[in-house]
Each structure stands twice: as structure tokens, then as C-alpha cells.
Design a protein around this motif. Structure first.
Motif, PDB file in Angstrom:
ATOM      1  N   LEU A 237      -2.069  12.311  -3.719  1.00  0.00           N
ATOM      2  CA  LEU A 237      -3.710  11.990  -3.581  1.00  0.00           C
ATOM      3  C   LEU A 237      -2.294  10.815  -2.375  1.00  0.00           C
ATOM      4  O   LEU A 237      -2.154   9.743  -2.179  1.00  0.00           O
ATOM      5  N   ALA A 238      -3.538  10.623  -0.523  1.00  0.00           N
ATOM      6  CA  ALA A 238      -2.841  10.152   0.654  1.00  0.00           C
ATOM      7  C   ALA A 238      -3.513   8.840  -0.513  1.00  0.00           C
ATOM      8  O   ALA A 238      -2.786   7.707  -0.021  1.00  0.00           O
ATOM      9  N   SER A 239      -4.698   7.679  -0.504  1.00  0.00           N
ATOM     10  CA  SER A 239      -5.065   6.440  -1.648  1.00  0.00           C
ATOM     11  C   SER A 239      -3.669   6.830  -1.799  1.00  0.00           C
ATOM     12  O   SER A 239      -4.415   5.041  -2.364  1.00  0.00           O
ATOM     13  N   ASP A 240      -3.148   7.393  -3.163  1.00  0.00           N
ATOM     14  CA  ASP A 240      -2.945   6.800  -4.150  1.00  0.00           C
ATOM     15  C   ASP A 240      -2.255   7.418  -4.536  1.00  0.00           C
ATOM     16  O   ASP A 240      -1.890   8.186  -4.885  1.00  0.00           O
ATOM     17  N   ARG A 241      -0.519   6.947  -3.931  1.00  0.00           N
ATOM     18  CA  ARG A 241       0.281   8.482  -4.588  1.00  0.00           C
ATOM     19  C   ARG A 241       0.838   7.521  -6.021  1.00  0.00           C
ATOM     20  O   ARG A 241       1.600   9.325  -6.457  1.00  0.00           O
ATOM     21  N   THR A 242       0.198   7.326  -7.082  1.00  0.00           N
ATOM     22  CA  THR A 242       0.838   8.410  -8.182  1.00  0.00           C
ATOM     23  C   THR A 242      -0.368   8.905  -8.700  1.00  0.00           C
ATOM     24  O   THR A 242      -0.406   9.052 -10.142  1.00  0.00           O
ATOM     25  N   GLN A 243      -1.040   9.205  -8.028  1.00  0.00           N
ATOM     26  CA  GLN A 243      -1.999  10.599  -8.824  1.00  0.00           C
ATOM     27  C   GLN A 243      -1.803  11.436  -7.676  1.00  0.00           C
ATOM     28  O   GLN A 243      -1.793  11.544  -6.094  1.00  0.00           O
ATOM     29  N   ALA A 244      -2.811  12.741  -8.479  1.00  0.00           N
ATOM     30  CA  ALA A 244      -2.549  13.891  -7.849  1.00  0.00           C
ATOM     31  C   ALA A 244      -3.476  14.661  -6.787  1.00  0.00           C
ATOM     32  O   ALA A 244      -4.707  14.050  -7.571  1.00  0.00           O
TER      33      ALA A 244
END
Length: 289
Positions: free
Chosen positions: A176-183
Motif C-alpha cells: 500500500l503506497a500510504s503504508d508499506r506494512t500493508q498489502a
């Protein structure tokens, strides 16, 4: 030697498979140059399953075919293995083109780079067209960057492949562009459920199962598993020890048997050593498309 063995095997297939499609050697000649193909000897009379084996970043198909020992497994169980090279040259080998995500070099795939989804699905179709590969039993596995590419194929080409088995590289779409810890859920929406069995090691510092590693791949293996479970409609999370050194995490009660699981080797590193080839084939071979 591999090409010669392929031609011999396909010739035998042509002679034996009277009731099946011909094995057309001209189609084999048209295969891309940078693809190592292995057929079990002797070949089966009926069309055989196919495992597409994807190398890690900066590796080659010939290297992963050698290091994985999947050819030995193919001989025992009667399936074809093809180990192609990625479409982007890097260092001493190649990398795979996952659109919008940097390769191991840190750069995005260049404009005009080969479309590896089209290439790999086309490669599978060409082998089916020989008459010696069963189009309902095509599987994908891969190491590291090859595991990410196998995951990507599960996201965007699910109708072509019956199951996937990523190795130290399980993903469920781009970060996820806003949170790379999420897909990013918008980037992985397979048209049909995709059964998967991943393999990893808990001492892998290149692609840590708890997240981290390269700045552009930050989400944990558990995030990918949870996303795939949601996509496949699985309802029962579980965890179990398989031995003193291996445990499995996953999701059961999945419609149509599209289970989602990861086997983790305690102390396992970023290499094919975390894979049990027999367990992988047992899982893959249960599925057809």
C-alpha cells in the motif's frame, strides 16, 4: 543436454499417446531461448502436469533448476518443469517485472520491459499446445523474487494456474503506497480462488517473515496470508507444529479446497533449503483448474 532430453521425451510422447494430442516438435523449437525444460524419463503417455519454476533476483532458470532439485521430484512423480529467465537483465542474471514495484536493483522496471505475466502464461500455453502438458494442472513456484512473481501470477492470472507455492517471497499484491506494512487490496483481485502453500525461514534477514527488509517490500508474511485467506473465502485460522523444526500457519475451511498456508523452518535462511519438495508437490498435485 536439456534440449536434447526434451526432444527425445517429446518424441516418445508422440509415439505413445495415440489417443491424445500430438507432441508437435515445431512448437518446442519456438520456445524462448532462455528457458530450461525438464521432462521426467520415461515420459507419461497422458499429458503431464507442469511446474513453472522461477529463479530469485539476479539469478537464472538454469541455476534454480539445479539448486531446487525439482528435477528429481519430477522423475518420481511424472511432471514437467520449466525454469525460464526473468525479462530484465540485472547483475549476472535477471529479475522479474512486477509493474509498479522496484526490482532488487532499487529501480522500477524500465519502460518497454518484457511483460512477464504475458510471457509466462504464453509459455505455459505453448507447452500445452505440444500435447504433452495438461492445461488443467499448471503450477507456479519460485524463490525470493521468483516467489513474489509467483504471488503476482496468482493475483492477476489465476485462471491459468491451478495453485502456487512461493518460497521466501509470499506476497498478496503490491504494498500500500500510504503504508508499506500493508498489502494494497486493489492490486490483488484474482478472478477465482488461488490455493497456495508458501515456504519460509524464521531466520531470513533478506525477506523477514515479520516484515521489513527492502524498503519497497515491508509487509509481513502473516499480512499476505490473511489477505489470501480473505480472497479465498477461508474462515478458520490455525497454527500447528509439523516437527521440531517446522511449523505451519494457515487458514482452513476454504471453499473448493483453496487452502492458504505457510510452512516455516525454525532457523531457516533465505534459500531453497526451507522447502520440502515432496510436501510441495503433494499440495500442488491436489489442485486442477
Amino acid at each position: 543436454m536439456l534440449v536434447l532430453r526434451l526432444l527425445i521425451a517429446l518424441s516418445l510422447c508422440f509415439c505413445a499417446a495415440v489417443a491424445h494430442a500430438e507432441c508437435r516438435l515445431g512448437d518446442v523449437d519456438a520456445l524462448p531461448d532462455r528457458a530450461s525444460v525438464y521432462l521426467p524419463m520415461p515420459p507419461a503417455v497422458e499429458p503431464m502436469p507442469l511446474v513453472i519454476l522461477l529463479h530469485g533476483s539476479t539469478g537464472t532458470g538454469a541455476e534454480i533448476l539445479r539448486d531446487s532439485h525439482l528435477a528429481d521430484t519430477a522423475d518420481r512423480h511424472g511432471f514437467v518443469v520449466i525454469a525460464p529467465d526473468g525479462g530484465i537483465a540485472a547483475a549476472h542474471g535477471f529479475v522479474w517485472n512486477i509493474p509498479g514495484v522496484p526490482t532488487v536493483t532499487g529501480a522500477l522496471p524500465p519502460k518497454g520491459a518484457r511483460d512477464d505475466v504475458a510471457y509466462l502464461t504464453g509459455l505455459a500455453n505453448r507447452l500445452v499446445a505440444t500435447g504433452c502438458v495438461d492445461g488443467t494442472r499448471i503450477y507456479v513456484t519460485g524463490l525470493s523474487g521468483g516467489g513474489r512473481m509467483a504471488s503476482w501470477l496468482g493475483c492477476v492470472a489465476a485462471r491459468r494456474f491451478a495453485a502456487i507455492a512461493p518460497v521466501v517471497g509470499l506476497r498478496a499484491g503490491r504494498p500500500l503506497a500510504s503504508d508499506r506494512t500493508q498489502a494494497d487490496p486493489a492490486t490483488c483481485r484474482p478472478e477465482v480462488p488461488m490455493p497456495l502453500l508458501a515456504f519460509a525461514g524464521d531466520a531470513d534477514s533478506t525477506n523477514p517473515i515479520n516484515g521489513g527488509g527492502a524498503s519497497y517490500w515491508q509487509y509481513a508474511q502473516s499480512v499476505a496470508l490473511q489477505r489470501w485467506a480473505m480472497l479465498n473465502g477461508c474462515s478458520q485460522p490455525y497454527a500447528r507444529n509439523l516437527s521440531a523444526t517446522i511449523y505451519e500457519q494457515g487458514y482452513a475451511r476454504c471453499p473448493d479446497g483453496a487452502a492458504v498456508a505457510a510452512r516455516v523452518t525454525r532457523g531457516g535462511q533465505h534459500s531453497w533449503s526451507v522447502v520440502d519438495n515432496e510436501a510441495m508437490w503433494t499440495f500442488l498435485s491436489r489442485h486442477r483448474r
